[in-house]
Each structure stands twice: as structure tokens, then as C-alpha cells.
Design a protein around this motif. Structure first.
Motif, PDB file in Angstrom:
ATOM      1  N   ALA A  85     -18.864  32.502  14.368  1.00 40.56           N
ATOM      2  CA  ALA A  85     -18.077  32.430  15.603  1.00 40.56           C
ATOM      3  C   ALA A  85     -17.853  30.986  16.031  1.00 40.56           C
ATOM      4  CB  ALA A  85     -18.788  33.216  16.710  1.00 40.56           C
ATOM      5  N   GLN A  86     -18.899  30.171  15.977  1.00 39.96           N
ATOM      6  CA  GLN A  86     -18.771  28.769  16.375  1.00 39.96           C
ATOM      7  C   GLN A  86     -17.741  28.043  15.518  1.00 39.96           C
ATOM      8  OE1 GLN A  86     -20.151  28.698  19.509  1.00 39.96           O
ATOM      9  NE2 GLN A  86     -20.960  26.681  18.951  1.00 39.96           N
ATOM     10  N   ARG A  87     -17.786  28.279  14.216  1.00 34.68           N
ATOM     11  CA  ARG A  87     -16.848  27.609  13.318  1.00 34.68           C
ATOM     12  C   ARG A  87     -15.409  28.020  13.620  1.00 34.68           C
ATOM     13  NH1 ARG A  87     -19.719  27.997   7.324  1.00 34.68           N
ATOM     14  NH2 ARG A  87     -21.593  26.788   7.819  1.00 34.68           N
ATOM     15  N   ILE A  89     -14.164  29.292  16.439  1.00 32.33           N
ATOM     16  CA  ILE A  89     -13.744  28.802  17.759  1.00 32.33           C
ATOM     17  C   ILE A  89     -13.301  27.351  17.668  1.00 32.33           C
ATOM     18  CG2 ILE A  89     -14.586  28.211  20.079  1.00 32.33           C
ATOM     19  CD1 ILE A  89     -16.434  30.714  19.811  1.00 32.33           C
ATOM     20  N   GLU A  90     -14.086  26.551  16.979  1.00 34.55           N
ATOM     21  CA  GLU A  90     -13.738  25.133  16.819  1.00 34.55           C
ATOM     22  C   GLU A  90     -12.476  24.964  15.983  1.00 34.55           C
ATOM     23  OE1 GLU A  90     -17.239  23.383  15.186  1.00 34.55           O
ATOM     24  OE2 GLU A  90     -18.454  23.732  16.986  1.00 34.55           O
ATOM     25  N   GLN A  91     -12.345  25.757  14.928  1.00 36.62           N
ATOM     26  CA  GLN A  91     -11.174  25.645  14.051  1.00 36.62           C
ATOM     27  C   GLN A  91      -9.879  25.884  14.825  1.00 36.62           C
ATOM     28  OE1 GLN A  91     -11.111  28.423  10.818  1.00 36.62           O
ATOM     29  NE2 GLN A  91      -9.048  27.843  10.158  1.00 36.62           N
ATOM     30  N   TYR A  92      -9.888  26.864  15.725  1.00 35.77           N
ATOM     31  CA  TYR A  92      -8.680  27.209  16.462  1.00 35.77           C
ATOM     32  C   TYR A  92      -8.564  26.474  17.793  1.00 35.77           C
ATOM     33  CZ  TYR A  92      -7.693  30.774  13.010  1.00 35.77           C
ATOM     34  OH  TYR A  92      -7.411  31.419  11.832  1.00 35.77           O
ATOM     35  N   GLY A  93      -9.446  25.540  18.044  1.00 38.47           N
ATOM     36  CA  GLY A  93      -9.361  24.745  19.260  1.00 38.47           C
ATOM     37  C   GLY A  93      -9.545  25.544  20.527  1.00 38.47           C
ATOM     38  N   LEU A  94     -10.410  26.539  20.489  1.00 36.04           N
ATOM     39  CA  LEU A  94     -10.565  27.455  21.625  1.00 36.04           C
ATOM     40  C   LEU A  94     -11.832  27.219  22.439  1.00 36.04           C
ATOM     41  CD1 LEU A  94      -9.399  30.794  19.932  1.00 36.04           C
ATOM     42  CD2 LEU A  94      -8.148  29.401  21.581  1.00 36.04           C
ATOM     43  N   THR A  95     -12.507  26.110  22.202  1.00 39.18           N
ATOM     44  CA  THR A  95     -13.757  25.847  22.924  1.00 39.18           C
ATOM     45  C   THR A  95     -13.605  25.892  24.445  1.00 39.18           C
ATOM     46  OG1 THR A  95     -14.552  24.510  21.072  1.00 39.18           O
ATOM     47  CG2 THR A  95     -15.680  24.238  23.178  1.00 39.18           C
ATOM     48  N   PRO A  96     -12.483  25.432  25.028  1.00 38.80           N
ATOM     49  CA  PRO A  96     -12.352  25.536  26.496  1.00 38.80           C
ATOM     50  C   PRO A  96     -12.247  26.975  26.997  1.00 38.80           C
ATOM     51  CG  PRO A  96     -10.834  23.906  25.591  1.00 38.80           C
ATOM     52  CD  PRO A  96     -11.355  24.691  24.435  1.00 38.80           C
ATOM     53  N   TYR A  97     -11.922  27.918  26.089  1.00 38.95           N
ATOM     54  CA  TYR A  97     -11.662  29.289  26.506  1.00 38.95           C
ATOM     55  C   TYR A  97     -12.710  30.290  26.021  1.00 38.95           C
ATOM     56  CZ  TYR A  97      -7.151  26.964  26.908  1.00 38.95           C
ATOM     57  OH  TYR A  97      -6.159  26.070  27.217  1.00 38.95           O
ATOM     58  N   TYR A  98     -13.467  29.910  24.997  1.00 38.76           N
ATOM     59  CA  TYR A  98     -14.416  30.850  24.407  1.00 38.76           C
ATOM     60  C   TYR A  98     -15.661  30.100  23.957  1.00 38.76           C
ATOM     61  CZ  TYR A  98     -15.846  34.948  21.532  1.00 38.76           C
ATOM     62  OH  TYR A  98     -16.505  36.032  20.992  1.00 38.76           O
ATOM     63  N   GLN A  99     -16.793  30.499  24.519  1.00 35.79           N
ATOM     64  CA  GLN A  99     -18.073  29.881  24.169  1.00 35.79           C
ATOM     65  C   GLN A  99     -19.073  30.988  23.863  1.00 35.79           C
ATOM     66  OE1 GLN A  99     -18.968  27.410  27.573  1.00 35.79           O
ATOM     67  NE2 GLN A  99     -17.018  26.315  27.409  1.00 35.79           N
ATOM     68  N   VAL A 100     -19.818  30.831  22.785  1.00 37.16           N
ATOM     69  CA  VAL A 100     -20.770  31.859  22.360  1.00 37.16           C
ATOM     70  C   VAL A 100     -22.160  31.254  22.257  1.00 37.16           C
ATOM     71  CG1 VAL A 100     -21.406  33.495  20.553  1.00 37.16           C
ATOM     72  CG2 VAL A 100     -19.001  33.137  21.101  1.00 37.16           C
ATOM     73  N   LYS A 101     -23.118  31.899  22.910  1.00 39.80           N
ATOM     74  CA  LYS A 101     -24.505  31.469  22.861  1.00 39.80           C
ATOM     75  C   LYS A 101     -25.285  32.361  21.903  1.00 39.80           C
ATOM     76  CE  LYS A 101     -24.696  29.766  27.644  1.00 39.80           C
ATOM     77  NZ  LYS A 101     -25.407  29.888  28.946  1.00 39.80           N
ATOM     78  N   ASN A 102     -26.157  31.757  21.122  1.00 37.19           N
ATOM     79  CA  ASN A 102     -27.060  32.508  20.249  1.00 37.19           C
ATOM     80  C   ASN A 102     -28.271  32.907  21.085  1.00 37.19           C
ATOM     81  OD1 ASN A 102     -28.984  31.764  17.227  1.00 37.19           O
ATOM     82  ND2 ASN A 102     -28.232  33.702  18.000  1.00 37.19           N
ATOM     83  N   ALA A 103     -28.074  33.928  21.912  1.00 38.69           N
ATOM     84  CA  ALA A 103     -29.095  34.323  22.886  1.00 38.69           C
ATOM     85  C   ALA A 103     -28.924  35.793  23.235  1.00 38.69           C
ATOM     86  CB  ALA A 103     -28.970  33.462  24.152  1.00 38.69           C
ATOM     87  N   CYS A 104     -29.970  36.365  23.819  1.00 37.11           N
ATOM     88  CA  CYS A 104     -29.944  37.768  24.237  1.00 37.11           C
ATOM     89  C   CYS A 104     -29.136  37.924  25.521  1.00 37.11           C
ATOM     90  CB  CYS A 104     -31.370  38.279  24.452  1.00 37.11           C
ATOM     91  SG  CYS A 104     -31.455  39.965  25.083  1.00 37.11           S
ATOM     92  N   PHE A 105     -28.159  38.786  25.488  1.00 40.69           N
ATOM     93  CA  PHE A 105     -27.307  39.058  26.653  1.00 40.69           C
ATOM     94  C   PHE A 105     -28.146  39.447  27.868  1.00 40.69           C
ATOM     95  CE2 PHE A 105     -25.246  42.272  29.264  1.00 40.69           C
ATOM     96  CZ  PHE A 105     -24.013  41.724  29.551  1.00 40.69           C
TER      97      PHE A 105
END
Length: 247
Positions: A85-87, A89-105
């Protein structure tokens, strides 16, 4: 924002379907539900939170296909899926709109969160000893979905399978003060995860108990938009259940 459609990405490391959830048809439908029922509403005053971001492809697809300018905050426990997911998001330049944490919801989501989206685990089975344990949705497949509804968000868009006790799920949502205000349904063939013998035995049991609805080859998957009851909304709960229990 780059509006080109998300396609198969040869630059991203391919993972086994036992490592990262892989079902292109289901992911594409989830993206369509997000685009038409959530992102079309425009930016929300608070971030939209996502349970189980997976490899990020559904939200990325929906963002690239819409004009949504808000923020989606995803949570994903699987480190392999989070890495993908991180890769992307960065590839499509979507970091300002989509951020994903490796953590328990459930451990990290603010109690005041108002907007929730999810394609939660919905495989019914007596235990999680499956091809992919994280897809286990409890004995009837609806346990995680119900837990998300109980989180108390003002608006919830969640994917619901017709073989995972949809009637009791909707009735539980109504008890919590929700109404179905929109939904989309698609037929899907039983695939790699749902054809596992332990899962097929469980859904056969649920069908005998009138808690699962499917034909020999297909089942219905729905994106359902729940919203806390308001005098200005139209309730589609009965209409939705008629569709989901048709098979």
C-alpha cells in the motif's frame, strides 16, 4: 492528482494470495462503491478511517477516479500488505489523500471518528485456521462487521456478503441506530478463499439455518452505506435484504 486509472503494477513486488488478499473483482467493486457512495459526497470535515486497507488498491482506484480531496486514514495489520500500500500510494502521488498505518484499527482509531469504510473479513468458519487466517469473520462471518458497526461512527460504508448472515447484520445495525441509505450489489463466483472446504462447510450450515444465501456458483456481495437515523433520510434496509436473500 493523477487521474489515470490504476492498472496492474509490474513495479510492485508480487505477493502470494496467502500473504496478501488478492481478488481483483472484489477489490474493483469495493473501489466502485467507495467512488459512488462515499467520495461523491465531497470532502468530509474529518478524515475517513478505513479498517483493513490491504494493499491499498481499492481506495487508490477510487481516488484516481473521483475528485475527492479529503483524507483517508487506513489501518492495516499485515506488514506485507502495508508495504504494498505504501509503495502504491507514493507511486500515484496520493500521500496527501491516503495514509496507511501498520497498526491495529481498534487500538489506534480515535473514539470520535465519524466516517468509516471497510471491506472486512467475512469468511465463516469455526476457527481461523484458513488459507489466510486474517480473512476469518467468526462462526457466521459477520463478527468483525458487527464489531465495526458497534464502533459508533456516524456513517459506515461496509462490504457485506450474502453468505455471512446479512439479515442479522442489518438488524443489528438497526438496533444500534443505523439505517441503510444506499447500497450496491454484484454477483461474484466462489473463489480461492471461499472455496476452502472449511469455509464451504460453514456456509452450507448457515444456509440450512437461513443465515446464508447463495446459488451453486455465485453469491452476492454488497457495498452498504449505513448512517445514523435521521428524519431526512430514506431507509432502504428492507429493499437491501430482499436483494441479498434472493438466491
Amino acid at each position: 492528482m493523477n487521474k489515470s486509472l490504476l492498472i496492474a503494477d509490474a513495479t510492485v513486488e508480487v505477493k502470494s494470495p496467502n500473504q496478501v488478499f488478492f481478488c481483483p473483482e472484489e477489490s474493483q467493486f469495493y473501489a466502485q462503491c467507495l467512488e459512488k457512495m462515499v467520495f461523491s459526497q465531497g470532502p468530509t470535515p474529518e478524515p475517513i478511517i478505513e479498517f483493513g486497507a490491504g494493499d491499498g488498491s481499492p481506495v487508490i482506484q477510487a481516488l484516481l477516479s473521483s475528485s475527492f480531496q479529503g483524507l483517508v486514514q487506513g489501518y492495516e495489520l499485515n506488514p506485507d500488505a502495508h508495504q504494498l500500500a505504501q509503495r502504491r500510494i507514493e507511486q500515484y502521488g496520493l500521500t496527501p489523500y491516503y495514509q496507511v498505518k501498520n497498526a491495529c484499527f481498534f487500538d489506534h482509531t480515535p473514539a470520535t471518528a465519524r466516517y468509516l469504510i471497510a471491506n472486512p473479513p467475512y469468511l465463516p468458519a469455526p476457527d481461523n485456521q484458513l488459507y489466510m487466517p486474517s480473512l476469518h469473520g467468526g462462526n457466521d462471518g459477520a463478527a468483525i462487521t458487527n464489531q465495526l458497526l458497534a464502533h459508533g461512527c456516524e456513517q459506515v460504508m461496509v462490504m457485506i456478503s450474502a453468505y455471512s448472515n446479512p439479515v442479522d447484520t442489518v438488524n443489528y445495525a438497526i438496533q444500534l441506530g443505523y439505517e441503510v441509505v444506499d447500497f450496491m450489489v454484484t454477483p461474484l463466483k466462489f473463489g480461492y478463499y471461499s472455496c476452502e472446504p472449511k469455509v464451504r462447510d460453514s456456509i452450507a450450515r448457515l444456509k440450512r439455518q437461513r443465515q446464508a444465501f447463495f446459488s451453486e456458483r455465485i453469491y452476492f456481495l454488497a457495498g452498504v452505506l449505513f448512517r445514523q437515523k435521521s428524519t431526512s433520510t430514506t431507509c432502504l434496509s428492507e429493499e437491501f435484504l430482499k436483494v441479498m436473500t434472493a438466491l
